[in-house]
Scaffold this motif. Structure first.
Motif, mmCIF file in Angstrom:
data_model
loop_
_atom_site.group_PDB
_atom_site.id
_atom_site.type_symbol
_atom_site.label_atom_id
_atom_site.label_comp_id
_atom_site.label_asym_id
_atom_site.label_seq_id
_atom_site.Cartn_x
_atom_site.Cartn_y
_atom_site.Cartn_z
ATOM 1 N N ASP A 118 2.052 8.879 10.261
ATOM 2 C CA ASP A 118 0.944 9.621 9.660
ATOM 3 C C ASP A 118 0.853 9.353 8.164
ATOM 4 O O ASP A 118 -0.254 9.263 7.605
ATOM 5 N N PHE A 119 1.994 9.229 7.503
ATOM 6 C CA PHE A 119 2.007 8.912 6.073
ATOM 7 C C PHE A 119 1.369 7.548 5.818
ATOM 8 O O PHE A 119 0.557 7.376 4.901
ATOM 9 N N ALA A 153 0.830 -1.200 0.000
ATOM 10 C CA ALA A 153 0.000 0.000 0.000
ATOM 11 C C ALA A 153 0.868 1.255 0.000
ATOM 12 O O ALA A 153 0.477 2.295 -0.534
ATOM 13 N N SER A 154 2.037 1.158 0.611
ATOM 14 C CA SER A 154 2.969 2.284 0.606
ATOM 15 C C SER A 154 4.385 1.770 0.778
ATOM 16 O O SER A 154 4.599 0.639 1.221
ATOM 17 N N MET A 155 5.335 2.621 0.419
ATOM 18 C CA MET A 155 6.757 2.314 0.585
ATOM 19 C C MET A 155 7.418 3.512 1.253
ATOM 20 O O MET A 155 7.188 4.654 0.849
ATOM 21 N N THR A 156 8.224 3.238 2.267
ATOM 22 C CA THR A 156 9.026 4.277 2.889
ATOM 23 C C THR A 156 10.484 3.861 2.796
ATOM 24 O O THR A 156 10.860 2.800 3.294
ATOM 25 N N PHE A 157 11.284 4.674 2.134
ATOM 26 C CA PHE A 157 12.710 4.390 1.993
ATOM 27 C C PHE A 157 13.484 5.314 2.928
ATOM 28 O O PHE A 157 13.330 6.536 2.872
ATOM 29 N N MET A 158 14.340 4.726 3.764
ATOM 30 C CA MET A 158 15.071 5.489 4.766
ATOM 31 C C MET A 158 16.576 5.363 4.516
ATOM 32 O O MET A 158 17.151 4.290 4.676
ATOM 33 N N GLY A 159 17.195 6.443 4.086
ATOM 34 C CA GLY A 159 18.632 6.442 3.849
ATOM 35 C C GLY A 159 19.069 5.395 2.851
ATOM 36 O O GLY A 159 20.069 4.708 3.066
ATOM 37 N N SER A 160 18.341 5.283 1.730
ATOM 38 C CA SER A 160 18.603 4.224 0.750
ATOM 39 C C SER A 160 19.329 4.756 -0.486
ATOM 40 O O SER A 160 19.001 5.842 -0.978
ATOM 41 N N LYS A 191 0.596 11.204 -3.392
ATOM 42 C CA LYS A 191 1.176 9.936 -2.945
ATOM 43 C C LYS A 191 2.666 10.078 -2.641
ATOM 44 O O LYS A 191 3.305 9.123 -2.208
ATOM 45 N N HIS A 192 3.228 11.262 -2.895
ATOM 46 C CA HIS A 192 4.654 11.502 -2.658
ATOM 47 C C HIS A 192 4.854 12.286 -1.358
ATOM 48 O O HIS A 192 4.107 13.214 -1.062
ATOM 49 N N GLU A 193 5.867 11.931 -0.613
ATOM 50 C CA GLU A 193 6.248 12.712 0.561
ATOM 51 C C GLU A 193 7.751 12.595 0.773
ATOM 52 O O GLU A 193 8.321 11.501 0.674
ATOM 53 N N THR A 194 8.375 13.742 1.057
ATOM 54 C CA THR A 194 9.828 13.794 1.240
ATOM 55 C C THR A 194 10.164 14.399 2.593
ATOM 56 O O THR A 194 9.556 15.386 3.003
ATOM 57 N N LEU A 195 11.124 13.791 3.288
ATOM 58 C CA LEU A 195 11.585 14.324 4.564
ATOM 59 C C LEU A 195 13.099 14.291 4.606
ATOM 60 O O LEU A 195 13.715 13.244 4.401
ATOM 61 N N VAL A 196 13.705 15.444 4.836
ATOM 62 C CA VAL A 196 15.143 15.533 5.114
ATOM 63 C C VAL A 196 15.261 16.007 6.556
ATOM 64 O O VAL A 196 14.947 17.156 6.873
ATOM 65 N N GLN A 197 15.694 15.117 7.424
ATOM 66 C CA GLN A 197 15.725 15.406 8.860
ATOM 67 C C GLN A 197 17.014 16.131 9.240
ATOM 68 O O GLN A 197 18.121 15.605 9.030
ATOM 69 N N PRO A 198 16.895 17.343 9.789
ATOM 70 C CA PRO A 198 18.098 18.073 10.206
ATOM 71 C C PRO A 198 18.831 17.369 11.347
ATOM 72 O O PRO A 198 18.230 16.663 12.162
ATOM 73 N N ARG A 209 -0.816 6.038 7.696
ATOM 74 C CA ARG A 209 -2.256 6.146 7.956
ATOM 75 C C ARG A 209 -3.006 6.762 6.786
ATOM 76 O O ARG A 209 -4.105 6.320 6.458
ATOM 77 N N ARG A 210 -2.410 7.778 6.178
ATOM 78 C CA ARG A 210 -3.077 8.404 5.026
ATOM 79 C C ARG A 210 -3.222 7.390 3.883
ATOM 80 O O ARG A 210 -4.246 7.354 3.181
ATOM 81 N N ASN A 211 -2.205 6.595 3.672
ATOM 82 C CA ASN A 211 -2.253 5.606 2.601
ATOM 83 C C ASN A 211 -3.084 4.389 2.981
ATOM 84 O O ASN A 211 -3.567 3.687 2.104
ATOM 85 N N GLU A 212 -3.256 4.160 4.273
ATOM 86 C CA GLU A 212 -4.139 3.092 4.724
ATOM 87 C C GLU A 212 -5.589 3.469 4.397
ATOM 88 O O GLU A 212 -6.376 2.638 3.945
ATOM 89 N N ALA A 213 -5.916 4.744 4.613
ATOM 90 C CA ALA A 213 -7.287 5.191 4.378
ATOM 91 C C ALA A 213 -7.651 5.176 2.912
ATOM 92 O O ALA A 213 -8.792 4.930 2.526
ATOM 93 N N SER A 214 -6.642 5.422 2.055
ATOM 94 C CA SER A 214 -6.918 5.471 0.609
ATOM 95 C C SER A 214 -6.984 4.077 0.022
ATOM 96 O O SER A 214 -7.487 3.897 -1.057
#
Length: 415
Positions: free
Chosen positions: A407-408, A205-212, A377-384, A410-415
């Motif tokens: 939260d991301f 349903a969603s993919m989150t890539f962390m430091g990839s 469907k896109h979200e970007t985070l650069v953590q300081p 959850r939003r994709n779970e609802a959709s």
């Protein structure tokens, strides 16, 4: 030869190790009247340091027996839900009765955390798993140490990794959210692309890539530069060694975990030396809390596993030298991998501003490879103020990164 020499050095240090352990126990014995003197504490600290530096660090336990949810302790049980010779898919199941007491009565999003296969055990993500357990059904890939897999089990390469991701998603069923930490980014994106093209109902349903390292050409780090500067033949002749007896995988050609560990430690040699100096001082001062934090970190950091020759070399070739996925030239089992086929899988990328392993921009590249995915469907985070490990562990991850990923999802779970 190097692997055998490494084993020889470990066994040769046995007298030193046993002597240090005996001295440590002697000076730490409550019945020893000299134990709490300056001399006694210094002798204890010295022997503890030698014992720690010469011992072998095995695979750590997960030690996740409970998690706090809504102020209540919820019991957690580790279950095996799928396996192959190369990976165990674990489910950290929260006790239903405890969940009801915590006010959580409905089903919560299922998350597959894909741990990196890059030298450390999946337990490196213990803090990541604990965070996600607050709001999710959590599954995690527990990759095998190649030296423990007999030769009769055959090979395991980059394409087998892609197949494993797809098979695990199929085993879990529809609407699973994938969180890929570091190395798994490219193969997870490849698996999702193929599943999308096939209209597979079990696609995530969603993919989150962390430091990839989706595109390692961007913001190259020291690690990236080494992979590009050295010819492919250098990696094969220098980094690959044969597993000696008595390991089950004896005869298998691998990239040893200790080689990866020494490489990483050499990048921050002064930092590690200072850490052990402070550890010695904490032991002398009797600062148990600070000493325990040091021990907990290095018990995990010094526990490493081996990678198969074919997986390591193909990763170097595909991800760090030819950059086949971002260039649109990656093929899997005779099929072109096209992330543009992804049209309905949420995509979030998380990067650390101070990441010295996967530079800023390498993970964000996934967004440019998925042009047919709607903007929402896109979200970007650069953590300081976080480096590579801070992206998925530590205080800033718990307090600032995880809530946004939750939260991301959850939003994709609802959709």
């Amino acid at each position: 030869m190097l692997y055998s020499l490494h084993e020889y050095a470990y066994h040769s240090a046995l007298p030193w190790r046993l002597g240090a352990q005996m001295a440590r126990d002697f000076w730490n014995n409550p019945a020893n009247p000299l134990g709490d003197t300056a001399v006694g504490r210094t002798m204890y600290a010295s022997s503890e340091l030698v014992a720690g530096l010469t011992r072998r660090y095995g695979k750590p336990a997960w030690n996740i027996d409970s998690v706090e949810i809504e102020g209540r302790d919820v019991r957690v049980v580790e279950d095996l839900v799928w396996s192959s010779p190369w990976c165990r898919l674990l489910h950290f199941a929260r006790h239903p009765a405890d969940m009801r007491k915590a006010g959580r009565k409905g089903a919560e999003p299922a998350v597959l955390i894909v741990a990196p296969l890059s030298g450390h055990y999946a337990t490196l993500l213990r803090g990541t798993v604990r965070a996600f357990l607050q709001d999710h059904e959590v599954y995690v890939t527990d990759w095998a140490n190649a030296r423990q897999v007999p030769m009769l089990e055959g090979r395991f390469d980059f394409h087998d990794y892609i197949d494993h991701i797809r098979e695990m998603l199929t085993a879990l069923g529809p609407d699973v959210h994938v969180v890929a930490v570091c190395q798994p980014g490219p193969p997870v994106l490849a698996a999702a692309s193929l599943m999308s093209e096939d209209k597979d109902p079990n696609r995530p349903a969603s993919m989150t890539f962390m430091g990839s390292p989706i595109d390692a050409r961007l913001s190259p780090t020291v690690t990236n530069q080494l992979a590009e500067e050295k010819p492919f033949a250098w990696f094969k002749s220098t980094m690959i060694h044969t597993v000696p007896p008595p390991y089950p995988g004896m005869g298998r050609r691998v990239y040893p975990g200790f080689v990866q560990l020494y490489s990483f430690m050499s990048m921050n040699e002064e930092q590690h030396v200072d850490a052990h100096r402070r550890y010695f001082e904490h032991l002398v001062e009797g600062d148990g809390d600070a000493a325990e934090k040091h021990e907990a970190f290095y018990d995990e950091y010094l526990s490493v596993l081996d990678l198969t020759e074919e997986f390591y070399l193909q990763t170097i070739d595909i991800v760090f030298q030819q950059h086949l996925l971002p260039r649109g030239e990656l093929e899997h089992r005779g099929r072109k991998v096209d992330p543009a086929k992804i049209t309905d899988i949420g995509l979030m990328t998380v990067e650390g501003e101070e990441d010295d392993i996967s530079g800023v921009g390498q993970t964000q590249a996934a967004h440019g490879l998925t042009p047919n995915l709607p903007a929402d469907k896109h979200e970007t985070l650069v953590q300081p103020k976080v480096g590579h490990y801070g992206v998925f562990n530590g205080r800033r991850f718990r307090d600032e990164i995880y809530p946004k990923v939750r939260d991301f999802i959850r939003r994709n779970e609802a959709s």
